[in-house]
Design an enzyme around this catalytic site. Structure first.
Site, PDB file in Angstrom:
ATOM      1  N   HIS A 196     -18.812  11.440  13.176  1.00 59.56           N
ATOM      2  CA  HIS A 196     -17.924  11.009  12.095  1.00 59.56           C
ATOM      3  C   HIS A 196     -18.698  10.493  10.898  1.00 59.56           C
ATOM      4  CE1 HIS A 196     -14.822   8.793   9.904  1.00 59.56           C
ATOM      5  NE2 HIS A 196     -15.599   7.725   9.971  1.00 59.56           N
TER       6      HIS A 196
ATOM      7  N   GLU B 283       5.061  -2.933  -2.619  1.00 63.09           N
ATOM      8  CA  GLU B 283       4.117  -3.226  -3.693  1.00 63.09           C
ATOM      9  C   GLU B 283       2.853  -2.380  -3.577  1.00 63.09           C
ATOM     10  OE1 GLU B 283       5.255  -5.502  -1.545  1.00 63.09           O
ATOM     11  OE2 GLU B 283       6.658  -6.727  -2.711  1.00 63.09           O
TER      12      GLU B 283
ATOM     13  N   HIS C 100       5.554 -18.353  -3.040  1.00 66.77           N
ATOM     14  CA  HIS C 100       5.918 -17.529  -4.194  1.00 66.77           C
ATOM     15  C   HIS C 100       5.217 -17.970  -5.484  1.00 66.77           C
ATOM     16  CE1 HIS C 100       8.822 -15.985  -1.435  1.00 66.77           C
ATOM     17  NE2 HIS C 100       9.432 -15.256  -2.334  1.00 66.77           N
TER      18      HIS C 100
END
Lengths: 704, 704
Positions: B304, B452, B515
């Site tokens: 990988h 968002e 908030h």
């Protein structure tokens, strides 16, 4: 009795979220099932629910406590509490196991309100249930300065609130962490004859939570891990069902309560059925009417986040036949809920008796579990941390970190964690343990997959489950950006998670600027309530872990190197504890000609430059500023002893943006750093091109 | 020809991701379909694929260019290019419409490698296709300083790379943005007789991308919007199929290429079928072997992200009968790919002719589309921005922002955007337009839902689609934390998105600390390549939008107030353009007694304090430092004229953490701010309790 007016049918939202899907090979349960009429017939009705009339009075009490509190505050979200009051009553009064007199009782059921804006629902329930931390005066002070009832649930303000929610999706992921903790501890400590860990985790989420990616990540893990005692309620209050999606997602065990407004028996039956499902989490969709009872505002957007207004409050009172003054709790409702004080005390007493027996029969396990329950670290745990000398071989701090993690896991029973699919790069594997998986939940290596955001939020949930659980989680430092919200919530909610952030600079080399943090150190140093530690060698790494473990209410971020670093003379455990300290100096009288200040992988460069400058006759001090937050907490005297204000010749060197270093170097000092994004090239080449070299540092000194 | 050894069967991963689900009511297509054997029979085989032998030589050329480049760099990811070379060849050579001589040709198909670590696949294809920006020497300089072939794809480094990927999940969401842009422009500009916008967006993603929440969010929106020309390939190289999940997700249009290693016709047929699906995005699962051809490392983790090593490179050469020296491109492969130069030129010429006709017939539309294609803003666009005077009514800057957004959308054809489910709080609705939805894609209000993270990444995709597309997106400032990764990528990839961040401080009040941003300003000021603007009133808000629009290669964040602010004397458009400027002063000779420095909503407090101090006889200057980044770019003379170094009495006031202000206040100055999390209470009360008041500012002045 209450005769609600018919409310409008739910309308279609602008965005139809994909339903939340629990992952995992054992099948899953999903939000949006098509359960035909009559499916409710499957439910087993609870034997002795409170009399129907009393339940309705209790439910309306909850509704009006919310309505009145929001009205008094002139701000808040009445819609969810009004719609979810029936669910809230049934769950809290009839199912939840808790002791109001001891909100921290270890084996309590956990309830998380992921749709945190509806917190008046939770406050009203805590009040009715008899939690002393939520009095009627607290409800009257909803959303006011200094109250115990803030605008969103905050675990550090209100007893009975398990986690801090509000940013959508977080609470659901926290609940996954709580359920993980229960499953892990149950597997480790329960015995065939004594079950000392046995509780459910309930979480209420709204459509916003479901849309957030973090919830998708967490749901995938919850299913994969088979967290059978996680029961999530989706408050389906205005999102219409997407026909084709519902069809595609139908599964046998999905539960839909079609009438969440008055279908009390359906709610009871749904919870019972969910509790019976042992091998996977359950999502119960409860269809409710937002703002139920408000004749003109129910099912409208306006009832979501604004007070009803006095006129509509009156209309709602009339509509629900609630002729009481604001904040009234009818006596019969009080009397009914009062039984939880006695019941809770007896639940805990019963558990205490069981645990006393456990302590006798399984002494060693009890000692470990006690440490997890109390958060008291085992005596001498610090001695387990590895020690290094300047003669120890050079190594990457991520490797040294692994030695620390493994040492701590051996002595601290509640130490567990993992990486977001980078364990072999982050070096976070605990070698003596296997993987925490559905069928091996007693193990301590958690595989989060490429889900940084959920990883952080799940660890916050683990941390608040029990004071002695110390979760760590890990990814490349630059991807702290994916999990910034849970890092912030860890700090705000005093969760004490350890964030192991490796590949902490351009030193990671060829992967280039998308993988090279340059601004992350400062962006996180700006955050309150968290420690950012950037150790330079083995001694500092070991000391940083000591700090991280000690700080149980304050999370820590360890920024660690991919590249090999030498063990330095002068680094010390005591120094790291002070955040900043002198690691070398050839001056006297606390008056060096020059102070070089650095952190982590660049401390080596500062030391080499100092050596060379000293050979040229300068007196040079080198300071390791490994943790700014701890340094700021030291006395003025100590700070002055490290960075004497008279010495204005100061240069910092750090492989990141220089903004913020003015605090320590002053306006006459200079900062050597990287005020741009990195670049794809071998690490040494980037260091050279961007001037993070002994030569450039010396040239900068001479330019002062 | 090549005779690959059998490779081990794919193994189960530690974490099984939930499959990526496209949302939307029109049904969806999913990753994990059960397509029975023989289903391949549905595929229509391409009429004239290149001769089988030639295809295989081309595919092996791609494989070895990747192997050799990684080997030379001693770093990189060979596994994906080796496994996806067949898909890459078929897609790029047979389907993709592009002009190698003009990578910016407007109507080209877009290809995004969301699994960015596999970038050598893309570089090899660009090289073969004749892009002058990717020569064989560029491939030899893979992952080296200054090369055009960095360790992950970077649109600003490499022609033909559309977006910057590497952080997982982002590229997929970017591709959703690219496809949204195409659907929007096609709906607005195509005419029944003239189709001037008509291209596909292809994206290759791995399992890591699927696990990331951002991809779930973006997939949900892609389905909801019916982005029919978005075709995603899931490189299924080691994730086994979860039986029950596959069953639950089966849908008619799901496509699975079971043999992505040699099933060229199946790959072709799958792409053709996907292109025929017009009303929804398609996800094609292509089962491949990671590191295909490597006899000892195929299907292992080691292939990988590490070079094969010289021994295994030799074994792979032998295994695939590739007897060439490193970086060899066989002549017949060169000759075959050469046709793209001619074909590309002719594709673009054909389009140019069509567009010339369009310009004649649809003049007005052509002017608009030309502006979007070229990025040249219409003359006089700045005049549309609203003007304010000190007499204009007090207002919240989020409201003033809406006036600016609406003014700009009227004059700038490529101006569009939306909010993460907060349009009525963020004040971001464009009043003259409807919602961009599946059946109204010509509209410009984008409804992102509570997503968002995807919102930011989708806007990055829109921005890079065409130079004249100017997307804006919006949420509460504190939730910038949810979308920090795409904000960073917007800065790094020069995408010029406008981030409208309202409720920018404790001034939002009762919702409380979850908030209330306090550290977000600094955490973003620390980020390179982005402007952080915090305007104080109407004049500054309008000026901030002017800056944001002008800066097409540099994104802007506008931090805006929820609360009402007065229009100030002294604020100016010219001042904002310089980032910092004097808004009031009663001193002479550039020697005030005191300088007060502030931004945004606190500038009013600074002004009031200055007024009072002036009445007491002090000479006081007030500086608005609305955008630090722009101020830093000014001349030393200008900076000295605003902040004369002789004046050391300086105080800053800003409703956020004080860290970083030392840069401007010096070590003798003081910073008034908030070095803690906020609190739930009415805004005025919090301002008062935390000392953001005229009184406290004056007291601080007097303590100097």
């Amino acid at each position: 009795m209450a005769t609600p007016t018919p409310t409008p049918a739910p309308t279609s939202p602008a965005c139809t979220p994909a339903a939340l899907a629990f992952g995992g090979r054992g099948g899953f349960l999903l939000a949006r099932a098509r359960v035909g009429p009559g499916a409710g017939g499957r439910w087993v009705v609870r034997a002795q629910p409170a009399a129907a009339e009393l339940v309705e009075r209790s439910v309306n009490t909850i509704r009006f406590l919310a309505v009145d509190a929001v009205e008094k505050a002139k701000s808040g979200h009445p819609g969810l509490p009004m719609g979810c009051a029936p669910l809230g009553h049934v769950l809290f009064d009839e199912f939840l196991r808790f002791n109001p007199a001891n909100h921290a009782w270890f084996d309590r059921d956990r309830l998380v309100l992921s749709a945190g804006h509806g917190c008046m629902l939770h406050y009203a329930l805590l009040h009715l249930a008899g939690y002393q931390g939520v009095t009627i005066d607290d409800l009257k002070a909803f959303r006011q300065w200094g109250s115990r009832t803030p605008g969103h649930p905050e675990n550090f303000e209100t007893d009975g609130v398990e986690v801090t929610t509000g940013p959508l999706g977080q609470g659901f992921a926290n609940a996954v962490g709580l359920a993980l903790a229960e499953k892990h501890l149950a597997a480790r400590f329960n015995k065939p004859d004594l079950t000392v860990v046995d509780h459910y985790t309930y979480v209420i989420l709204g459509d916003g939570c479901q849309m957030e990616g973090v919830a998708n990540e967490a749901a995938s893990l919850a299913g994969h891990w088979g967290l059978g005692k996680l029961i999530a309620f989706y408050d389906d209050n205005h999102i219409s069902i997407d026909g084709s999606t519902a069809i595609a997602f139908t599964e046998d065990h999905t539960i839909w309560v079609q009438n969440g407004n008055t279908g009390y028996d359906d709610i009871r039956a749904a919870i019972k059925e969910a509790k019976e499902v042992k091998d996977k989490p359950t999502l119960i969709k409860v269809t409710t009417t937002i703002g139920y009872g408000s004749p003109n505002k129910a099912s409208t957007h306006s009832v979501h986040g604004s007070a009803l207004g006095s006129k509509e409050v009156e209309a709602t009172r009339k509509n629900l036949s609630w002729a009481h003054e604001p904040f009234h709790v009818p006596d019969e409702v009080k009397r009914h809920w009062a039984h939880h004080l006695e019941e809770g005390a007896s639940l805990e007493a019963e558990w205490n008796a069981k645990f006393a027996e456990y302590e006798k029969k399984y002494h060693q396990e009890a000692v470990e579990l006690n440490s997890i329950i109390s958060g008291k670290l085992p005596a001498g745990w610090e001695d387990a941390l590895p020690k290094y000398t300047p003669e120890s071989p050079a190594d990457a701090t991520r490797n040294l970190s692994q030695q620390c993690l493994n040492a701590l896991a051996k002595v601290i029973p509640g130490f567990l964690g993992g990486s977001a699919d980078l364990a072999s790069s982050n070096m976070t594997l605990l070698k003596m343990f296997g993987d925490f998986q559905k069928d091996t939940p007693e193990e301590r290596n958690i595989r989060f997959g490429v889900r940084e955001h959920a990883m952080g939020a799940i660890c916050n949930g683990i941390a608040v489950h029990s004071p002695g659980l110390i979760p760590y989680c890990s990814t490349f430092f630059v991807f702290a950006d994916y999990m910034r919200a849970p890092i912030r919530l860890s700090a705000l909610s005093e969760s004490g998670v350890i964030f192991v952030m490796t590949h902490d600079s351009i030193g990671l080399g060829e992967d280039g600027p998308t993988h090279q943090p340059v601004e992350q150190l400062f962006s996180l140093r700006a955050m309150p309530g968290i420690l950012i530690l950037r150790p330079a060698d083995g001694t500092e790494t070991s000391a940083a872990y000591r700090i991280a473990v000690i700080n149980r209410k304050r999370p820590s971020i360890l920024a660690l190197s991919r590249q090999k670093l030498p063990q330095l003379e002068g680094t010390s455990v005591e120094g790291v504890a002070k955040g900043g300290y002198v690691i070398s100096d050839n001056s006297s009288g606390n008056k060096p000609d020059l102070i070089l200040i650095s952190t982590g992988s660049e401390l080596e460069i500062a030391e080499k430059a100092a050596d060379q400058l000293r050979k040229e006759g300068k007196s040079v001090r080198v300071v390791s500023l490994v943790c700014w937050e701890l340094f700021e907490e030291q006395s003025e005297e100590y700070k002055e002893s490290v960075l004497p204000s008279d010495v204005t010749s100061r240069i910092s060197i750090e492989a990141g943006v220089t903004m913020g270093w003015e605090k320590y170097i002053g306006q006459k000092g200079k900062a050597v750093g990287i005020d741009r994004f990195g670049s794809s090239a071998p690490a040494g080449k980037i260091y050279k091109e961007l001037g993070l070299t002994v030569e450039n540092l010396i040239a900068t000194v001479k330019s002062l």
